[in-house]
Motif scaffolding. Sequence first.
Motif, PDB file in Angstrom:
ATOM      1  N   ARG A 177       0.970  -1.597  -0.577  1.00  0.00           N
ATOM      2  CA  ARG A 177       0.341   0.124  -0.402  1.00  0.00           C
ATOM      3  C   ARG A 177       0.161   1.299  -0.129  1.00  0.00           C
ATOM      4  O   ARG A 177       0.524   2.545  -0.933  1.00  0.00           O
ATOM      5  N   ALA A 178       1.876   0.969   1.222  1.00  0.00           N
ATOM      6  CA  ALA A 178       2.333   2.535   0.992  1.00  0.00           C
ATOM      7  C   ALA A 178       3.523   2.628  -0.665  1.00  0.00           C
ATOM      8  O   ALA A 178       3.543   3.183  -0.766  1.00  0.00           O
ATOM      9  N   ASP A 179       3.786   1.578  -0.753  1.00  0.00           N
ATOM     10  CA  ASP A 179       4.396   1.547  -2.851  1.00  0.00           C
ATOM     11  C   ASP A 179       3.594   2.134  -3.602  1.00  0.00           C
ATOM     12  O   ASP A 179       4.033   2.896  -4.337  1.00  0.00           O
ATOM     13  N   ILE A 180       2.128   1.906  -3.333  1.00  0.00           N
ATOM     14  CA  ILE A 180       1.378   1.989  -4.406  1.00  0.00           C
ATOM     15  C   ILE A 180       1.617   3.782  -4.212  1.00  0.00           C
ATOM     16  O   ILE A 180       1.242   4.398  -5.124  1.00  0.00           O
ATOM     17  N   GLU A 181       0.809   4.283  -3.093  1.00  0.00           N
ATOM     18  CA  GLU A 181       0.718   5.096  -3.045  1.00  0.00           C
ATOM     19  C   GLU A 181       2.341   6.727  -3.303  1.00  0.00           C
ATOM     20  O   GLU A 181       1.977   7.535  -3.741  1.00  0.00           O
ATOM     21  N   ALA A 182       3.516   5.972  -2.784  1.00  0.00           N
ATOM     22  CA  ALA A 182       4.855   6.956  -2.951  1.00  0.00           C
ATOM     23  C   ALA A 182       4.428   6.287  -5.058  1.00  0.00           C
ATOM     24  O   ALA A 182       4.631   7.657  -5.474  1.00  0.00           O
ATOM     25  N   ALA A 183       4.182   5.147  -5.742  1.00  0.00           N
ATOM     26  CA  ALA A 183       4.219   5.645  -7.034  1.00  0.00           C
ATOM     27  C   ALA A 183       2.993   7.131  -7.346  1.00  0.00           C
ATOM     28  O   ALA A 183       3.137   7.919  -8.334  1.00  0.00           O
ATOM     29  N   LEU A 184       2.239   6.449  -6.581  1.00  0.00           N
ATOM     30  CA  LEU A 184       1.120   7.638  -6.856  1.00  0.00           C
ATOM     31  C   LEU A 184       1.672   9.161  -6.998  1.00  0.00           C
ATOM     32  O   LEU A 184       1.045  10.256  -7.864  1.00  0.00           O
ATOM     33  N   ARG A 185       2.972   9.216  -5.546  1.00  0.00           N
ATOM     34  CA  ARG A 185       2.927  10.371  -5.834  1.00  0.00           C
ATOM     35  C   ARG A 185       3.825  10.724  -7.456  1.00  0.00           C
ATOM     36  O   ARG A 185       4.103  12.432  -7.240  1.00  0.00           O
ATOM     37  N   GLY A 186       4.282  10.001  -8.175  1.00  0.00           N
ATOM     38  CA  GLY A 186       4.700  10.787  -9.342  1.00  0.00           C
ATOM     39  C   GLY A 186       3.922  10.859 -10.438  1.00  0.00           C
ATOM     40  O   GLY A 186       4.227  11.642 -11.403  1.00  0.00           O
ATOM     41  N   VAL A 187       2.203  10.736 -10.069  1.00  0.00           N
ATOM     42  CA  VAL A 187       1.305  10.800 -10.789  1.00  0.00           C
ATOM     43  C   VAL A 187       0.771  12.700 -10.422  1.00  0.00           C
ATOM     44  O   VAL A 187       0.589  12.738  -9.465  1.00  0.00           O
ATOM     45  N   ILE A 188       1.184  13.762 -11.960  1.00  0.00           N
ATOM     46  CA  ILE A 188       1.182  14.473 -11.239  1.00  0.00           C
ATOM     47  C   ILE A 188       0.138  15.360 -11.976  1.00  0.00           C
ATOM     48  O   ILE A 188      -0.659  14.857 -13.127  1.00  0.00           O
ATOM     49  N   ASP A 189      -1.156  16.358 -11.087  1.00  0.00           N
ATOM     50  CA  ASP A 189      -1.871  16.829 -12.231  1.00  0.00           C
ATOM     51  C   ASP A 189      -1.126  18.147 -13.023  1.00  0.00           C
ATOM     52  O   ASP A 189      -0.402  19.103 -12.497  1.00  0.00           O
ATOM     53  N   ASP A 200      -1.427   7.653 -16.861  1.00  0.00           N
ATOM     54  CA  ASP A 200      -0.012   7.570 -15.793  1.00  0.00           C
ATOM     55  C   ASP A 200      -0.287   7.086 -14.348  1.00  0.00           C
ATOM     56  O   ASP A 200       0.568   6.477 -13.845  1.00  0.00           O
ATOM     57  N   VAL A 201      -1.434   6.542 -13.864  1.00  0.00           N
ATOM     58  CA  VAL A 201      -2.046   6.053 -13.009  1.00  0.00           C
ATOM     59  C   VAL A 201      -1.579   4.375 -13.481  1.00  0.00           C
ATOM     60  O   VAL A 201      -0.848   3.661 -12.579  1.00  0.00           O
ATOM     61  N   VAL A 202      -1.406   3.767 -14.284  1.00  0.00           N
ATOM     62  CA  VAL A 202      -1.655   2.611 -14.819  1.00  0.00           C
ATOM     63  C   VAL A 202      -0.007   2.624 -14.664  1.00  0.00           C
ATOM     64  O   VAL A 202       0.884   0.994 -14.274  1.00  0.00           O
ATOM     65  N   ARG A 203       1.019   3.000 -15.329  1.00  0.00           N
ATOM     66  CA  ARG A 203       1.981   3.422 -15.554  1.00  0.00           C
ATOM     67  C   ARG A 203       2.452   2.743 -14.489  1.00  0.00           C
ATOM     68  O   ARG A 203       3.428   2.145 -13.862  1.00  0.00           O
ATOM     69  N   LYS A 204       2.632   4.095 -14.173  1.00  0.00           N
ATOM     70  CA  LYS A 204       3.813   3.701 -12.510  1.00  0.00           C
ATOM     71  C   LYS A 204       3.162   2.946 -11.646  1.00  0.00           C
ATOM     72  O   LYS A 204       4.337   2.333 -10.409  1.00  0.00           O
ATOM     73  N   VAL A 205       1.972   2.248 -11.570  1.00  0.00           N
ATOM     74  CA  VAL A 205       1.393   1.410 -10.224  1.00  0.00           C
ATOM     75  C   VAL A 205       1.904   0.010 -10.978  1.00  0.00           C
ATOM     76  O   VAL A 205       2.184  -0.606  -9.723  1.00  0.00           O
ATOM     77  N   ALA A 206       2.035  -0.152 -12.434  1.00  0.00           N
ATOM     78  CA  ALA A 206       2.242  -1.290 -12.131  1.00  0.00           C
ATOM     79  C   ALA A 206       3.649  -1.556 -12.727  1.00  0.00           C
ATOM     80  O   ALA A 206       4.056  -2.988 -12.776  1.00  0.00           O
ATOM     81  N   ALA A 207       4.533  -1.107 -12.516  1.00  0.00           N
ATOM     82  CA  ALA A 207       5.876  -0.955 -12.106  1.00  0.00           C
ATOM     83  C   ALA A 207       6.725  -1.238 -11.074  1.00  0.00           C
ATOM     84  O   ALA A 207       7.403  -1.594 -10.237  1.00  0.00           O
ATOM     85  N   ILE A 208       5.562  -1.057  -9.762  1.00  0.00           N
ATOM     86  CA  ILE A 208       5.781  -2.142  -8.487  1.00  0.00           C
ATOM     87  C   ILE A 208       6.011  -3.793  -8.990  1.00  0.00           C
ATOM     88  O   ILE A 208       5.013  -4.348  -8.986  1.00  0.00           O
TER      89      ILE A 208
END
Length: 378
Positions: free
Chosen positions: A4-16, A59-67
């Motif tokens: 969960r923490a990893d996902i949240e960290a990855a989502l911080r890489g998605v910028i509006d 962006d969400v898909v790409r960054k989270v799927a990279a985990i």
Amino acid sequence: MTKRADIEAALRGVIDPELNADIVELGMVSDIKVDGAHVSIGVALTVAACPMRNQIESDVVRKVAAIPGIDDVTVDVTAMNAEQRSELMSKVRLRARENATPTMISPQTRVIAVSSGKGGVGKSSLSVNLALAISALGHRTGLLDADIWGFSVPRMLASTDARLEAGENRKIQPLQATGLEIVSTGLLVDDEDTALMWRGLMLSKALEQFLTDVAWSPNLGYLIIDMPPGTGDVQMALSRMLPQAEMVVVTTPQRAAQKVAARVADMARRSHMPVVGVVENMSGFTTEDGRHYDLFGSGGGLELADQLGVPLLGRVPLDPGVVNGGDEGRPVVTEDPNGPAGTEIRSIAARLTELIPPAAEDTCTARIAVLAEQLEHL
Ligand SMILES: Nc1ncnc2c1ncn2[C@@H]1O[C@H](COP(=O)(O)OP(=O)(O)OP(=O)(O)O)[C@@H](O)[C@H]1O
Ligand SMILES: [Mg+2]
């Protein structure tokens, strides 16, 4: 619950791109559900029909799927209610006040850091040629030489005599050459001895200056960063300043590079920079009469890509044009675009702009401004 923490960290890489903040901070992530290797993410947008929707979603898909360990990502997009929107707008205002020195890189700019698990694999050669090839596809492109002490970009672009100059607002003007915007320590110092003085300078500080004190074009489509060899320090500094940054990993065809793979994966995990793909460089040599030699082995690129769970973007052959071009400032993609290396690098550039499409030009700014105004009057 580390996932969960990893996902949240990855989502911080998605910028509006319009609000210039990550979607976690903006409170746009409404839900994270983890079910084994499947993750579903709820994203609440300001308005459901926002043209940014596709970009944020992909962006969400790409960054989270990279985990590692996550195979499948679904995104559930909803629209905010009035209350959520007003909360968001106050966050945005607060943030604008707090962040006095944001970087000069637009949140719309796609940032690609060309990295590797070891030195001398062709990062600089590929950065220069990929930047030129992406620019030739019609995108305004910047090239940042993040190899503060071991800069090689000016030589590769025959710009060793050029110097960066101060422009308006005490900002440094990037060098405009070969259609690119270029910044490198080599464009600040006169000789190698002066360059040595930079050793006293903190690496992340120099990088920070290149991002905050340089007047990069606000409509830069792509920024290619030539990363220095070695540890992940620069990656960490970069991802802090440019949370949208993603990584392309360069490797040689040599196999059994598990150590390299582990190092790259570790670097990506610590910096939360997703890996877009692997480029194999120095992949064999074909003589003029068609005989092929795998001088540095074969299969290393695919092996690393598989280990990282990302695509192999291409295999750039050994080509004397790369060496000569690099030494004489005549990059192979412009000198010999249809030669063995030129052809492959141009195809990798095209693939990259498909995987990381340029940010949508159409934005919600107007709509957000209207919303903000309405809220002010409530
Ligand atoms: N495809 C290629 N064919 C022939 N020579 C190549 C190729 N790619 C890179 N080279 C040569 O290999 C050498 C190292 O390349 P380069 O400087 O781009 O690597 P690097 O990864 O940036 O190195 P460092 O880790 O020191 O920054 C250079 O002399 C370059 O010209
Ligand atoms: Mg280099």
